[in-house]
Design an enzyme around this catalytic site. Sequence first.
Site, PDB file in Angstrom:
ATOM      1  CG  ASP A  86      33.695 -21.790  61.631  1.00 30.66           C
ATOM      2  OD1 ASP A  86      32.511 -21.682  61.995  1.00 30.66           O
ATOM      3  OD2 ASP A  86      34.028 -22.017  60.457  1.00 30.66           O
ATOM      4  CD  GLU A  91      27.942 -27.083  61.640  1.00 28.75           C
ATOM      5  OE1 GLU A  91      28.364 -27.696  60.652  1.00 28.75           O
ATOM      6  OE2 GLU A  91      27.399 -25.958  61.556  1.00 28.75           O
TER       7      GLU A  91
HETATM    8  O1  FUB Z   1      32.742 -22.493  58.370  1.00 26.80           O
HETATM    9  C1  FUB Z   1      32.238 -23.612  57.684  1.00 26.80           C
HETATM   10  C2  FUB Z   1      31.350 -24.418  58.545  1.00 26.80           C
HETATM   11  O2  FUB Z   1      30.269 -23.626  59.014  1.00 26.80           O
HETATM   12  C3  FUB Z   1      31.984 -24.928  59.807  1.00 26.80           C
HETATM   13  O3  FUB Z   1      32.838 -25.998  59.611  1.00 26.80           O
HETATM   14  C4  FUB Z   1      30.770 -25.229  60.597  1.00 26.80           C
HETATM   15  O4  FUB Z   1      30.992 -25.486  61.950  1.00 26.80           O
HETATM   16  C5  FUB Z   1      29.945 -23.996  60.349  1.00 26.80           C
HETATM   17  O5  FUB Z   1      30.293 -22.944  61.203  1.00 26.80           O
END
Ligand code: FUB
Length: 330
Positions: A15, A225
């Site tokens: 991320d 997301e």
């Molecule tokens: O790293 C945890 C979660 O996985 C993140 O918040 C999302 O975007 C995904 O990458």
Amino acid sequence: MADKDPIVTHVFTADPSAHVFNGKLFIYPSHDRETDIPNNDNGDQYDMNDYHVFSMEEVGGPVTDHGVVLKQEDVPWVSKQLWAPDAATKNGKYYLYFPARDKDGIFRVGVAEGDKPEGPFKPEPEPIQGSFSIDPATFVDDDGQAYLYFGGIWGGQLQCWTTGEFQRDAYSTMEAQDGPALSAKVGKLNDDMKSFASPPQDVLLLDGETGQPIHSSDHDRRFFEAAWLHKYNGKYYFSYSTGDTHYLAYGISDSPLGPFTYGGRILEPVLGWTTHHSIAEFKGKWYLFYHDTSISGKNHLRCVKIREIVYDAEGKIQLAEPQAKLETAA
Ligand code: FUB
């Protein structure tokens, strides 16, 4: 080091949120760690509990690990899962934004302040009032106004907030949803960078031909997301992950608040379930910062990579070098 090699190999990172501060490239990633928690749609296996910051003078050059800059035990409201962070600067201070579950298991967004981009960061004792869900991303416009984008469906709980109140059992409601896809959220930040100036609003994503919002059944294009906002040539680019279809996609607008018109894909699926990114200009070139699981082969143990991107005459984003259909470990 080739652009497609992991930039960090001594710890797992994911991320990546990239910013140029004081002429250096800083990356604020999640710090993945080993766990026995089985993979599930809730993302319980992403059980991170601290953050490191990394910096470099050149893309492809040595990467400095500035060590742990914030840890779970220092944040009174957090119970677990320090997920994807981001950072911003204003008025000589630096701010780290991070999502985590509170003591009731509800994802909120916290903020921590530091004097330097490499931290350390001191957390506020409470999450940002009015914040919810995951994946905060900041954007400070040329006029100094700061914005906070956030949200993620499924384990990120965005579907639990459709009424404005937290509905713990809303997971199945989302599965049955017919109509416009759930939107990421954006709110203007006050000058203190620690509070919303007004309640967050939807980041509308429209189909370019019909002008209608992207439909919830359009899994190849709808928001899931990993929100990110950058500005190129006077236009605002909102980019995100499509989640279960594993694309990085984007929309373009004349305003940081949208609406954004769907523009295409930036990255095809990579190794691993999640895909998450940022985009930044450094020393005259534009880069995509992303992750995959090429070191570990495990969804929750990821590694950050960098690729150069370019814009065509219409402002569409392309990888500088074409992507192999699905990257494999080197
Ligand atoms: O790293 C945890 C979660 O996985 C993140 O918040 C999302 O975007 C995904 O990458």
